[in-house]
Scaffold this active site. Structure first.
Site, PDB file in Angstrom:
ATOM      1  N   CYS A  13       0.824  -1.198   0.000  1.00  0.00           N
ATOM      2  CA  CYS A  13       0.000   0.000   0.000  1.00  0.00           C
ATOM      3  C   CYS A  13       0.857   1.247   0.000  1.00  0.00           C
ATOM      4  O   CYS A  13       2.076   1.181   0.029  1.00  0.00           O
ATOM      5  CB  CYS A  13      -0.852   0.030   1.266  1.00  0.00           C
ATOM      6  SG  CYS A  13      -1.738  -1.487   1.578  1.00  0.00           S
ATOM      7  N   GLY A  40      -1.264   1.402  -5.017  1.00  0.00           N
ATOM      8  CA  GLY A  40      -2.503   0.718  -4.695  1.00  0.00           C
ATOM      9  C   GLY A  40      -3.670   1.299  -5.443  1.00  0.00           C
ATOM     10  O   GLY A  40      -3.927   2.495  -5.354  1.00  0.00           O
ATOM     11  N   ASN A 117       1.255   0.242   5.595  1.00  0.00           N
ATOM     12  CA  ASN A 117       1.753  -0.446   4.409  1.00  0.00           C
ATOM     13  C   ASN A 117       2.655  -1.555   4.916  1.00  0.00           C
ATOM     14  O   ASN A 117       3.599  -1.267   5.631  1.00  0.00           O
ATOM     15  CB  ASN A 117       2.561   0.559   3.558  1.00  0.00           C
ATOM     16  CG  ASN A 117       3.450  -0.108   2.520  1.00  0.00           C
ATOM     17  OD1 ASN A 117       4.537   0.362   2.224  1.00  0.00           O
ATOM     18  ND2 ASN A 117       3.004  -1.208   1.963  1.00  0.00           N
ATOM     19  N   GLY A 118       2.312  -2.789   4.582  1.00  0.00           N
ATOM     20  CA  GLY A 118       3.199  -3.848   5.040  1.00  0.00           C
ATOM     21  C   GLY A 118       2.490  -5.166   5.207  1.00  0.00           C
ATOM     22  O   GLY A 118       1.382  -5.355   4.717  1.00  0.00           O
ATOM     23  N   CYS A 252      13.703  -2.782   1.310  1.00  0.00           N
ATOM     24  CA  CYS A 252      13.333  -3.551   0.106  1.00  0.00           C
ATOM     25  C   CYS A 252      14.065  -3.057  -1.138  1.00  0.00           C
ATOM     26  O   CYS A 252      13.902  -1.907  -1.556  1.00  0.00           O
ATOM     27  CB  CYS A 252      11.821  -3.414  -0.112  1.00  0.00           C
ATOM     28  SG  CYS A 252      11.259  -4.122  -1.665  1.00  0.00           S
ATOM     29  N   TYR A 258      11.450  -1.949  -9.310  1.00  0.00           N
ATOM     30  CA  TYR A 258      10.149  -1.880  -9.979  1.00  0.00           C
ATOM     31  C   TYR A 258       9.111  -1.000  -9.299  1.00  0.00           C
ATOM     32  O   TYR A 258       8.397  -0.248  -9.953  1.00  0.00           O
ATOM     33  CB  TYR A 258       9.569  -3.298 -10.134  1.00  0.00           C
ATOM     34  CG  TYR A 258       8.088  -3.291 -10.410  1.00  0.00           C
ATOM     35  CD1 TYR A 258       7.604  -2.965 -11.676  1.00  0.00           C
ATOM     36  CD2 TYR A 258       7.173  -3.568  -9.393  1.00  0.00           C
ATOM     37  CE1 TYR A 258       6.234  -2.915 -11.915  1.00  0.00           C
ATOM     38  CE2 TYR A 258       5.806  -3.523  -9.638  1.00  0.00           C
ATOM     39  CZ  TYR A 258       5.348  -3.198 -10.895  1.00  0.00           C
ATOM     40  OH  TYR A 258       4.019  -3.146 -11.132  1.00  0.00           O
ATOM     41  N   SER A 299       8.075   1.262 -15.898  1.00  0.00           N
ATOM     42  CA  SER A 299       9.117   1.014 -14.895  1.00  0.00           C
ATOM     43  C   SER A 299      10.481   0.668 -15.476  1.00  0.00           C
ATOM     44  O   SER A 299      11.502   0.924 -14.844  1.00  0.00           O
ATOM     45  CB  SER A 299       8.644  -0.069 -13.919  1.00  0.00           C
ATOM     46  OG  SER A 299       8.028  -1.113 -14.614  1.00  0.00           O
ATOM     47  N   ASP A 362      12.115  -4.825 -16.323  1.00  0.00           N
ATOM     48  CA  ASP A 362      12.682  -4.806 -14.970  1.00  0.00           C
ATOM     49  C   ASP A 362      12.614  -6.149 -14.269  1.00  0.00           C
ATOM     50  O   ASP A 362      13.447  -6.446 -13.415  1.00  0.00           O
ATOM     51  CB  ASP A 362      12.027  -3.721 -14.108  1.00  0.00           C
ATOM     52  CG  ASP A 362      10.527  -3.839 -14.120  1.00  0.00           C
ATOM     53  OD1 ASP A 362       9.998  -4.754 -13.473  1.00  0.00           O
ATOM     54  OD2 ASP A 362       9.886  -3.033 -14.815  1.00  0.00           O
ATOM     55  N   CYS A 398       7.554 -12.753  -1.901  1.00  0.00           N
ATOM     56  CA  CYS A 398       7.839 -11.740  -0.882  1.00  0.00           C
ATOM     57  C   CYS A 398       6.865 -11.919   0.274  1.00  0.00           C
ATOM     58  O   CYS A 398       5.669 -12.043   0.056  1.00  0.00           O
ATOM     59  CB  CYS A 398       7.676 -10.341  -1.460  1.00  0.00           C
ATOM     60  SG  CYS A 398       7.836  -9.054  -0.204  1.00  0.00           S
ATOM     61  N   CYS A 447      16.992  -5.752   1.706  1.00  0.00           N
ATOM     62  CA  CYS A 447      16.414  -7.093   1.608  1.00  0.00           C
ATOM     63  C   CYS A 447      16.520  -7.534   0.155  1.00  0.00           C
ATOM     64  O   CYS A 447      16.231  -6.761  -0.757  1.00  0.00           O
ATOM     65  CB  CYS A 447      14.953  -7.058   2.031  1.00  0.00           C
ATOM     66  SG  CYS A 447      14.109  -8.629   1.764  1.00  0.00           S
ATOM     67  N   CYS A 450      13.550 -12.146  -2.242  1.00  0.00           N
ATOM     68  CA  CYS A 450      12.851 -12.709  -3.399  1.00  0.00           C
ATOM     69  C   CYS A 450      13.826 -13.089  -4.515  1.00  0.00           C
ATOM     70  O   CYS A 450      13.464 -13.827  -5.434  1.00  0.00           O
ATOM     71  CB  CYS A 450      11.800 -11.725  -3.912  1.00  0.00           C
ATOM     72  SG  CYS A 450      12.466 -10.080  -4.216  1.00  0.00           S
TER      73      CYS A 450
HETATM   74  P1  AMP Z   1       4.718 -11.344 -15.418  1.00  0.00           P
HETATM   75  O1  AMP Z   1       3.897 -11.087 -16.608  1.00  0.00           O
HETATM   76  O2  AMP Z   1       3.974 -12.132 -14.358  1.00  0.00           O
HETATM   77  O3  AMP Z   1       6.062 -11.939 -15.694  1.00  0.00           O
HETATM   78  O4  AMP Z   1       4.963  -9.943 -14.706  1.00  0.00           O
HETATM   79  C1  AMP Z   1       6.025  -9.134 -15.093  1.00  0.00           C
HETATM   80  C2  AMP Z   1       5.581  -7.715 -15.079  1.00  0.00           C
HETATM   81  O5  AMP Z   1       5.055  -7.373 -13.804  1.00  0.00           O
HETATM   82  C3  AMP Z   1       6.752  -6.791 -15.347  1.00  0.00           C
HETATM   83  O6  AMP Z   1       6.355  -5.869 -16.330  1.00  0.00           O
HETATM   84  C4  AMP Z   1       7.033  -6.108 -14.026  1.00  0.00           C
HETATM   85  O7  AMP Z   1       7.326  -4.744 -14.236  1.00  0.00           O
HETATM   86  C5  AMP Z   1       5.750  -6.261 -13.256  1.00  0.00           C
HETATM   87  N1  AMP Z   1       5.952  -6.600 -11.831  1.00  0.00           N
HETATM   88  C6  AMP Z   1       7.017  -7.088 -11.209  1.00  0.00           C
HETATM   89  N2  AMP Z   1       6.805  -7.281  -9.891  1.00  0.00           N
HETATM   90  C7  AMP Z   1       5.537  -6.887  -9.665  1.00  0.00           C
HETATM   91  C8  AMP Z   1       4.705  -6.818  -8.495  1.00  0.00           C
HETATM   92  N3  AMP Z   1       5.131  -7.216  -7.316  1.00  0.00           N
HETATM   93  N4  AMP Z   1       3.449  -6.325  -8.652  1.00  0.00           N
HETATM   94  C9  AMP Z   1       3.012  -5.947  -9.849  1.00  0.00           C
HETATM   95  N5  AMP Z   1       3.736  -6.012 -10.982  1.00  0.00           N
HETATM   96  C10 AMP Z   1       4.982  -6.475 -10.902  1.00  0.00           C
HETATM   97 FE1  SF4 Z   2      11.391  -6.377  -1.354  1.00  0.00          FE
HETATM   98 FE2  SF4 Z   2      11.876  -8.814  -2.362  1.00  0.00          FE
HETATM   99 FE3  SF4 Z   2      12.484  -8.266   0.188  1.00  0.00          FE
HETATM  100 FE4  SF4 Z   2       9.942  -8.405  -0.587  1.00  0.00          FE
HETATM  101  S1  SF4 Z   2      11.437 -10.090  -0.566  1.00  0.00           S
HETATM  102  S2  SF4 Z   2      10.853  -6.850   0.749  1.00  0.00           S
HETATM  103  S3  SF4 Z   2      10.027  -7.588  -2.685  1.00  0.00           S
HETATM  104  S4  SF4 Z   2      13.384  -7.332  -1.682  1.00  0.00           S
END
Ligand code: AMP
Ligand code: SF4
Length: 458
Positions: A13, A40, A117-118, A252, A258, A299, A362, A398, A447, A450
């Site tokens: 959030c 969000g 947020n968390g 994070c 991203y 991004s 990204d 995560c 961190c 992930c």
């Molecule tokens: P996917 O299609 O599942 O591989 O998602 C990749 C896309 O989701 C990329 O364009 C990233 O910029 C974006 N993305 C990466 N992490 C997240 C996240 N935690 N929440 C929403 N979008 C994400």
């Molecule tokens: Fe961020 Fe990844 Fe750590 Fe979650 S696990 S806090 S997304 S670095």
């Protein structure tokens, strides 16, 4: 602690708060939330207080949908001196109004409102204990638990109450709390989620990201330290600490990769500059024989610019984003998600036709976006597509406040880079290394769970 149990609670959030900023405090919070909309899209809310009364407006949808001129005027009508706001991301297990924040509690001596947020780790345990003591909860939200825990200790004074309550909570959180005439902001002891402090005139503002301050016309003072409690009241601003020994810092790293907006400064580092450096290092680690470099909006654009600068290849706008489509990741079903990718990004065939293209993204989570994207680029005439990812493979979910799928759905958790390359149909695929990532994000204390699978213990 069970990670399965934690995963069910995931929530990410944006929060904002203001104290003593003048007449249109609700309007100011609204502008701040607008700038945090990327954190969000599911619900939004504002609570304000004049010391005696509290007023709340929250609802499902985008900031622009939830609030109207009239609802903001109603919030202003109590002549508030402080307030907090919140935007909430969609999660699989609770996108109804009951989960929209801020939460408020009215008790014998006054009112409190809280937004966070968390992702909290031990709320089930706390809930059971409080229910055994006769507490009745309206929702199954974490926020309500923290708020009631603080209310329980409130007689001891607001700061000791926050210290005592949060001393019992394990998890990753940044929160804002208003209690009668006092505004409180807290960043958890590891510092997982960002939280910044700013100044506006004679007043103060707090937000998940500094981009909110730019929109509010405020000035960034600094980020909160992990474990810090900032207290703002009629005596001004002071800094307190959470009780107990501080664990190592774990801010994070994915905020830089991203999640955060590129114009934000988090823990002293500008997100755009970091992303550009990620792209530069990616080009050093994984050059490609190609004609142009493009990025996936929004991004990954700075990383694509960095890749182009370092490689000497021209940067082109090969993908045009339809700005009116929300993030594809948040759609509930897979088929709708596929459709949204096509809706969202239009390949520019004038740029792509007959070209060998480096496309910088990204991250790959499930792999859906990349697969669709490469198909689109080839349909638009790209002769080769070399995919470059400005982060290491995303291999683990995560549990610290970013909404990610379960491990089974993370494509890099189960497949080698070569098999992902085949699945998404790229001519080549390469990821930034962990070492490269750490070169781009100086200072340490991040961190990376992930990306490494090594989770800091809460
Ligand atoms: P996917 O299609 O599942 O591989 O998602 C990749 C896309 O989701 C990329 O364009 C990233 O910029 C974006 N993305 C990466 N992490 C997240 C996240 N935690 N929440 C929403 N979008 C994400
Ligand atoms: Fe961020 Fe990844 Fe750590 Fe979650 S696990 S806090 S997304 S670095």
């Amino acid at each position: 602690m069970s990670y399965g149990e934690l995963a069910a609670l995931k929530e990410e959030c944006g929060v904002v708060a203001a104290y003593g900023t003048g007449a249109d405090l609700p309007g100011l919070l609204y502008v701040g939330l607008f700038a945090l909309q990327h954190r969000g899209e599911e619900s939004a809310g504002i609570a304000v207080s004049n010391g005696q009364q509290i007023a709340l407006d929250k609802g499902l949808g985008l900031v622009s949908e939830v609030f109207s001129m009239r609802s903001l005027e109603e919030l202003s009508s109590i002549r508030p001196t402080l307030g907090i706001g919140h935007v909430r991301y969609s999660t699989c297990d609770g996108d109804d109004l009951a989960h929209a924040q801020p939460f408020i509690v009215r008790y014998l001596r006054g009112n409190m409102a809280l937004a966070h947020n968390g992702n909290l780790a031990n709320t089930d345990e706390l809930r059971r204990e409080m229910e055994q003591n006769g507490q009745i909860f309206q929702t199954n939200s974490d926020t309500e638990i923290i708020l009631n825990l603080i209310a329980r200790y409130r007689r001891e004074g607001i700061v000791p109450a926050v210290q005592k309550a949060l001393g019992r909570v394990r998890g990753a959180y940044s929160l804002v709390l208003q209690s009668d005439n006092t505004l409180i902001a807290v960043r958890d002891a590891h510092g997982f989620r960002p939280l910044a402090l700013g100044r506006l005139g004679d007043g103060y503002v707090v937000a998940s990201e500094s981009c909110a301050f730019d929109a509010m016309g405020a000035e960034l003072i600094r980020d909160l330290e992990p474990g810090e409690i900032v207290v703002i009241d009629e005596n001004g601003l002071r800094s307190e600490r959470l009780l107990g020994e501080l664990p190592p810092r774990h801010s994070c790293i994915f905020e830089y990769i991203y999640f955060a907006r590129v114009d934000s400064v988090i823990d002293g580092l500008n997100v755009h500059e970091i992303r550009r450096d990620l792209g530069r290092i990616l080009a050093q680690e994984h050059p490609a024989e190609a004609d142009i470099v493009i990025g996936v909006p929004d991004s990954a654009i700075p990383a694509a610019v960095g890749y182009a600068l370092e490689s000497g290849l021209p940067y082109e706008e090969g993908l045009v984003k339809n700005r009116y489509v929300g993030r594809t990741f948040i759609s509930p079903g897979q088929s709708l998600r596929n459709l949204k990718v096509r809706l969202k990004l239009n390949p520019n065939r004038h740029v792509l036709a007959g070209k060998r293209v480096v496309v910088v993204e990204d991250s790959i989570v499930r792999g859906t976006t990349s697969r669709n994207l490469i198909r689109l680029l080839k349909e638009a005439g790209a002769t080769e597509v070399h995919m470059r990812i400005s982060s290491p493979p995303y291999i683990s979910p995560c549990y610290y406040g970013i909404d990610t799928p379960y491990e089974e759905e993370l494509v890099a958790a189960r497949h080698s880079t070569e098999s992902i390359r085949q699945m998404i149909g790229a001519d080549s695929l390469a990821y930034l290394s962990i070492e490269g990532l750490l070169r781009a994000v100086p200072g340490g204390g991040n961190c990376l769970a992930c990306l490494t699978g090594n989770y800091p213990v809460l």
